[in-house]
Design an enzyme around this catalytic site. Structure first.
Site, PDB file in Angstrom:
ATOM      1  N   GLU A  30      19.602 -55.552 -34.873  1.00 40.08           N
ATOM      2  CA  GLU A  30      18.779 -54.506 -35.489  1.00 40.08           C
ATOM      3  C   GLU A  30      19.110 -54.335 -36.960  1.00 40.08           C
ATOM      4  O   GLU A  30      18.206 -54.290 -37.812  1.00 40.08           O
ATOM      5  CB  GLU A  30      18.971 -53.186 -34.740  1.00 40.08           C
ATOM      6  CG  GLU A  30      18.289 -53.163 -33.382  1.00 40.08           C
ATOM      7  CD  GLU A  30      18.597 -51.929 -32.563  1.00 40.08           C
ATOM      8  OE1 GLU A  30      17.835 -51.635 -31.628  1.00 40.08           O
ATOM      9  OE2 GLU A  30      19.610 -51.251 -32.859  1.00 40.08           O
TER      10      GLU A  30
ATOM     11  N   CYS B   8      23.367 -40.439 -31.621  1.00 41.95           N
ATOM     12  CA  CYS B   8      21.940 -40.756 -31.699  1.00 41.95           C
ATOM     13  C   CYS B   8      21.279 -40.140 -32.920  1.00 41.95           C
ATOM     14  O   CYS B   8      20.594 -40.824 -33.686  1.00 41.95           O
ATOM     15  CB  CYS B   8      21.231 -40.288 -30.426  1.00 41.95           C
ATOM     16  SG  CYS B   8      19.464 -40.643 -30.425  1.00 41.95           S
TER      17      CYS B   8
ATOM     18  N   TYR C 265      22.737 -55.693 -29.711  1.00 42.90           N
ATOM     19  CA  TYR C 265      21.516 -55.088 -30.227  1.00 42.90           C
ATOM     20  C   TYR C 265      21.730 -54.410 -31.577  1.00 42.90           C
ATOM     21  O   TYR C 265      20.844 -54.441 -32.448  1.00 42.90           O
ATOM     22  CB  TYR C 265      20.917 -54.119 -29.201  1.00 42.90           C
ATOM     23  CG  TYR C 265      21.675 -52.831 -28.999  1.00 42.90           C
ATOM     24  CD1 TYR C 265      21.317 -51.684 -29.701  1.00 42.90           C
ATOM     25  CD2 TYR C 265      22.726 -52.746 -28.094  1.00 42.90           C
ATOM     26  CE1 TYR C 265      21.994 -50.496 -29.518  1.00 42.90           C
ATOM     27  CE2 TYR C 265      23.401 -51.556 -27.904  1.00 42.90           C
ATOM     28  CZ  TYR C 265      23.044 -50.436 -28.617  1.00 42.90           C
ATOM     29  OH  TYR C 265      23.727 -49.267 -28.438  1.00 42.90           O
TER      30      TYR C 265
ATOM     31  N   LYS D  21      18.579 -45.136 -37.570  1.00 42.60           N
ATOM     32  CA  LYS D  21      18.310 -46.576 -37.466  1.00 42.60           C
ATOM     33  C   LYS D  21      16.810 -46.833 -37.357  1.00 42.60           C
ATOM     34  O   LYS D  21      16.267 -47.712 -38.032  1.00 42.60           O
ATOM     35  CB  LYS D  21      19.025 -47.141 -36.245  1.00 42.60           C
ATOM     36  CG  LYS D  21      18.700 -48.600 -35.946  1.00 42.60           C
ATOM     37  CD  LYS D  21      19.153 -48.958 -34.545  1.00 42.60           C
ATOM     38  CE  LYS D  21      18.342 -48.212 -33.500  1.00 42.60           C
ATOM     39  NZ  LYS D  21      18.807 -48.495 -32.114  1.00 42.60           N
TER      40      LYS D  21
ATOM     41  N   GLU E  16      -2.261 -56.588 -22.441  1.00 42.35           N
ATOM     42  CA  GLU E  16      -3.086 -57.124 -21.360  1.00 42.35           C
ATOM     43  C   GLU E  16      -2.510 -58.415 -20.772  1.00 42.35           C
ATOM     44  O   GLU E  16      -2.829 -58.788 -19.636  1.00 42.35           O
ATOM     45  CB  GLU E  16      -4.509 -57.386 -21.844  1.00 42.35           C
ATOM     46  CG  GLU E  16      -4.651 -58.540 -22.820  1.00 42.35           C
ATOM     47  CD  GLU E  16      -6.096 -58.755 -23.255  1.00 42.35           C
ATOM     48  OE1 GLU E  16      -6.962 -58.933 -22.377  1.00 42.35           O
ATOM     49  OE2 GLU E  16      -6.347 -58.727 -24.472  1.00 42.35           O
TER      50      GLU E  16
ATOM     51  N   ASP F   5      28.221 -42.108 -23.236  1.00 38.90           N
ATOM     52  CA  ASP F   5      28.925 -43.310 -23.688  1.00 38.90           C
ATOM     53  C   ASP F   5      30.424 -43.253 -23.461  1.00 38.90           C
ATOM     54  O   ASP F   5      31.085 -44.291 -23.372  1.00 38.90           O
ATOM     55  CB  ASP F   5      28.672 -43.542 -25.186  1.00 38.90           C
ATOM     56  CG  ASP F   5      27.215 -43.836 -25.496  1.00 38.90           C
ATOM     57  OD1 ASP F   5      26.382 -43.767 -24.570  1.00 38.90           O
ATOM     58  OD2 ASP F   5      26.902 -44.117 -26.668  1.00 38.90           O
TER      59      ASP F   5
ATOM     60  N   TYR G 231      19.270 -28.860 -33.069  1.00 39.12           N
ATOM     61  CA  TYR G 231      20.192 -28.934 -31.934  1.00 39.12           C
ATOM     62  C   TYR G 231      21.017 -27.653 -31.833  1.00 39.12           C
ATOM     63  O   TYR G 231      21.137 -27.044 -30.763  1.00 39.12           O
ATOM     64  CB  TYR G 231      21.125 -30.141 -32.092  1.00 39.12           C
ATOM     65  CG  TYR G 231      20.665 -31.379 -31.367  1.00 39.12           C
ATOM     66  CD1 TYR G 231      21.391 -31.906 -30.315  1.00 39.12           C
ATOM     67  CD2 TYR G 231      19.494 -32.032 -31.733  1.00 39.12           C
ATOM     68  CE1 TYR G 231      20.986 -33.033 -29.641  1.00 39.12           C
ATOM     69  CE2 TYR G 231      19.063 -33.162 -31.070  1.00 39.12           C
ATOM     70  CZ  TYR G 231      19.812 -33.662 -30.024  1.00 39.12           C
ATOM     71  OH  TYR G 231      19.388 -34.781 -29.353  1.00 39.12           O
TER      72      TYR G 231
ATOM     73  N   GLU H 274      32.010 -29.037 -31.158  1.00 36.54           N
ATOM     74  CA  GLU H 274      31.717 -30.299 -31.837  1.00 36.54           C
ATOM     75  C   GLU H 274      32.476 -30.317 -33.151  1.00 36.54           C
ATOM     76  O   GLU H 274      32.450 -29.344 -33.913  1.00 36.54           O
ATOM     77  CB  GLU H 274      30.210 -30.444 -32.075  1.00 36.54           C
ATOM     78  CG  GLU H 274      29.799 -31.580 -32.987  1.00 36.54           C
ATOM     79  CD  GLU H 274      30.253 -32.948 -32.490  1.00 36.54           C
ATOM     80  OE1 GLU H 274      30.913 -33.663 -33.273  1.00 36.54           O
ATOM     81  OE2 GLU H 274      29.962 -33.291 -31.328  1.00 36.54           O
TER      82      GLU H 274
ATOM     83  N   GLY I 135      26.612 -60.055 -32.098  1.00 35.88           N
ATOM     84  CA  GLY I 135      25.384 -60.600 -31.530  1.00 35.88           C
ATOM     85  C   GLY I 135      24.668 -59.651 -30.602  1.00 35.88           C
ATOM     86  O   GLY I 135      23.719 -60.047 -29.922  1.00 35.88           O
TER      87      GLY I 135
ATOM     88  N   ALA J 222      15.154 -50.930 -25.178  1.00 37.18           N
ATOM     89  CA  ALA J 222      14.478 -51.473 -26.358  1.00 37.18           C
ATOM     90  C   ALA J 222      15.522 -51.955 -27.353  1.00 37.18           C
ATOM     91  O   ALA J 222      16.596 -51.366 -27.479  1.00 37.18           O
ATOM     92  CB  ALA J 222      13.595 -50.426 -27.011  1.00 37.18           C
TER      93      ALA J 222
ATOM     94  N   SER K  11      23.751 -35.837 -27.369  1.00 33.20           N
ATOM     95  CA  SER K  11      22.606 -35.674 -26.471  1.00 33.20           C
ATOM     96  C   SER K  11      23.017 -35.262 -25.061  1.00 33.20           C
ATOM     97  O   SER K  11      22.432 -34.348 -24.471  1.00 33.20           O
ATOM     98  CB  SER K  11      21.814 -36.974 -26.420  1.00 33.20           C
ATOM     99  OG  SER K  11      21.332 -37.323 -27.705  1.00 33.20           O
ATOM    100  N   GLY K  12      24.018 -35.927 -24.486  1.00 33.17           N
ATOM    101  CA  GLY K  12      24.434 -35.629 -23.122  1.00 33.17           C
ATOM    102  C   GLY K  12      25.083 -34.267 -22.988  1.00 33.17           C
ATOM    103  O   GLY K  12      24.778 -33.493 -22.069  1.00 33.17           O
TER     104      GLY K  12
ATOM    105  N   HIS L  45      -8.472 -54.832 -23.427  1.00 32.55           N
ATOM    106  CA  HIS L  45      -8.714 -55.927 -24.367  1.00 32.55           C
ATOM    107  C   HIS L  45      -9.345 -55.419 -25.652  1.00 32.55           C
ATOM    108  O   HIS L  45     -10.177 -54.515 -25.615  1.00 32.55           O
ATOM    109  CB  HIS L  45      -9.652 -56.942 -23.696  1.00 32.55           C
ATOM    110  CG  HIS L  45      -9.955 -58.141 -24.545  1.00 32.55           C
ATOM    111  ND1 HIS L  45      -9.063 -59.153 -24.725  1.00 32.55           N
ATOM    112  CD2 HIS L  45     -11.060 -58.465 -25.270  1.00 32.55           C
ATOM    113  CE1 HIS L  45      -9.592 -60.068 -25.511  1.00 32.55           C
ATOM    114  NE2 HIS L  45     -10.810 -59.668 -25.855  1.00 32.55           N
TER     115      HIS L  45
ATOM    116  N   ARG M 121      23.840 -61.188 -25.547  1.00 32.33           N
ATOM    117  CA  ARG M 121      24.405 -61.459 -24.228  1.00 32.33           C
ATOM    118  C   ARG M 121      24.011 -60.345 -23.260  1.00 32.33           C
ATOM    119  O   ARG M 121      24.065 -59.165 -23.583  1.00 32.33           O
ATOM    120  CB  ARG M 121      25.935 -61.552 -24.325  1.00 32.33           C
ATOM    121  CG  ARG M 121      26.630 -61.827 -23.012  1.00 32.33           C
ATOM    122  CD  ARG M 121      28.105 -62.151 -23.251  1.00 32.33           C
ATOM    123  NE  ARG M 121      28.806 -61.069 -23.917  1.00 32.33           N
ATOM    124  CZ  ARG M 121      29.420 -60.057 -23.290  1.00 32.33           C
ATOM    125  NH1 ARG M 121      29.406 -60.007 -21.970  1.00 32.33           N
ATOM    126  NH2 ARG M 121      30.045 -59.129 -23.969  1.00 32.33           N
TER     127      ARG M 121
ATOM    128  N   CYS N  90      20.452 -43.886 -33.126  1.00 27.44           N
ATOM    129  CA  CYS N  90      19.044 -44.180 -32.841  1.00 27.44           C
ATOM    130  C   CYS N  90      18.080 -43.690 -33.907  1.00 27.44           C
ATOM    131  O   CYS N  90      17.208 -44.431 -34.368  1.00 27.44           O
ATOM    132  CB  CYS N  90      18.624 -43.559 -31.506  1.00 27.44           C
ATOM    133  SG  CYS N  90      19.889 -43.490 -30.239  1.00 27.44           S
TER     134      CYS N  90
END
Length: 457
Positions: free
Chosen positions: A181, A43, A177, A51, A443, A305, A99, A35, A175, A343, A15-16, A438, A204, A48
């Protein structure tokens, strides 16, 4: 310096790197990118996107069960793991092709092969030496696997996407993300899941209330969560599974069909020639850069990263765009990463932006905490005991909202909107003055009134 083939050469088609290449080309630069795998990077290929597709699939087991509370009669459902993986692979292939197509459409020279930096202005790809005014390293990261006896029997998130069949019993070690997940994915798809983490609580670095709340919800769903826990060894069992022995005097063991390690990620810098040409790296082999993405060698840059900073796809994209603008635009641009929403697509999911309670206390000394835990309207009929957590952290002196945190359905979608308000410096009375939508879980963020004031001790 002799004439260059390109003004920018990008190593890494994630991505970057792709964003930097396309923006630079749009600004008139001659750009090439290399590449060694498929275009799209972590990703799109093994992060991402696949997943999230598996997260969607994992939700259906609860959706089928919940439907009965709304009057639906749902026949017994069965998962075809092979069909799920086939559909996932088809979508990943489509995105990867887009891509590469977009790069070609942007007049970027697209190469396939492993690149190596030879000096400040030279890279080598498939034996070809290429000269460039600027070199960008955007090779991302890879899973870290500790040195544990029998670790060759374990998998990482990379292999989890390509398993030939769904394991019935899974141990997820870690432990963070990624660990929570995948634990949720396996549990939702029907596996018996144990989550093992060496720390005092999962996730953490996240707000402590968020960590504890998610822990409780995972246990409610039937997951075994082991804290202060470390794997001592992994052996093949006589039954064809894996026998995992934990550290400790009791040397307790469990048998599973798969062990997945999600114990962090490390920058992909090995074999790139960076150390040989003098690029400074940190203690974890991450490329050290300044605010503009420049290394200690002025012509070599890095984003994403591989810099071992904030390992999020949107951050890499923002850094790549800023670097291209800096090198070929009207003026230097640094990526503003002061308020980055995050997220965790656990089950239930987490959305968070801004400071945690602990961070806010350290920085501001006195803060107001507003929070609520409630059962969502959906579960009043489904009968599910899942509860939602919402939390606002406010600077007592200025009443500026410093952080917003949520655990519950649609939390990532809700937090994205709140991130705009918090980045703009919204105060608690701005939230209070906003009319509630509502009935919704969102809310709750504008109806929170009861506060607890905390001071740094």
């Amino acid at each position: 310096m002799s004439a260059c083939d390109y003004q920018l050469f990008v190593i890494g088609g994630g991505s970057g790197g792709v964003r930097a290449a396309r923006i630079a080309a749009s600004l008139g630069a001659r750009v090439a990118i290399a590449e060694s795998d498929r275009y799209g990077g972590t990703c799109v290929i093994r992060g991402c996107v696949p997943k999230k597709l598996l997260v969607y699939a994992a939700h259906f087991s609860e959706d089928f069960a919940d439907a009965q509370g709304f009057g639906w009669t749902v026949p017994e459902a069965h998962l075809s793991w092979s069909k799920l993986i086939e559909a996932k692979n088809k979508e990943i292939g489509r995105l990867s092709a887009i891509y590469a197509k977009n790069l070609n459409g942007s007049q970027v020279t697209v190469m396939h092969g492993k690149a190596r930096v030879l000096d400040a202005h030279t890279v080598e790809v498939n034996g070809q030496r290429i000269r460039a005014e600027h070199i960008l390293v955007a090779t991302g990261g890879k899973p870290f696997v500790p040195d544990v006896p029998g670790i060759e029997h374990a998998i990482t998130s990379n292999e989890a996407f390509e398993l030939p069949e769904l394991p019935q019993r899974v141990l997820v070690v870690g432990g963070g993300y990624i660990a929570v997940e995948f634990a949720g994915i396996f549990k939702g798809l029907g596996s018996q899941v144990t989550l093992s983490y060496r720390g005092e609580q999962i996730l953490r670095g996240f707000d402590d209330d968020v960590r504890a709340h998610l822990h409780d919800e995972l246990v409610k769903k039937g997951m075994t969560v082991r804290l202060h826990d470390e794997v001592a060894r992994i052996d093949k069992s006589s039954q064809g599974g894996l026998l995992v022995t934990f550290a400790g005097a009791a040397a307790e063991s469990i048998e599973v069909d798969a062990v997945m390690y999600a114990t962090g990620r490390v920058p992909n810098t090995k074999g790139l020639g960076l150390e040989e040409v003098g690029v400074a790296l940190d203690s974890d082999d991450g490329v050290l850069v300044n605010a503009l993405g420049q290394t200690n060698i002025p012509s070599i840059h890095a984003v994403g990263d591989v810099t071992h900073r904030i390992a999020l796809t949107p951050v890499a994209i923002r850094e790549g765009a800023a670097l291209a603008q800096t090198l070929f635009g009207a003026k230097p641009v640094s990526a503003d990463l002061t308020t980055v929403p995050t997220a965790v697509f656990s089950q239930p999911p987490i959305g968070t932006v801004g400071l945690t309670e602990t961070q806010a206390l350290v920085q501001y000394g006195e803060i107001d905490i507003y929070s609520a835990r409630f059962r969502s309207m959906r579960h009043t009929l489904s009968g599910r005991e899942e509860r939602t957590l919402v939390k606002l952290i406010v600077d007592t002196a200025s009443q500026r909202v410093l952080g917003a945190h949520m655990v519950g359905s649609d939390a990532p979608e809700i937090i994205q909107g709140l991130a705009i308000a918090i980045r703009m410096g919204a105060r608690k009375d701005d939230f209070d003055a906003t009319v509630a939508l509502h009935p919704s879980a969102a809310e709750e963020f504008v109806t929170l009134r009861d506060k607890i004031t905390r001071k740094k001790t």
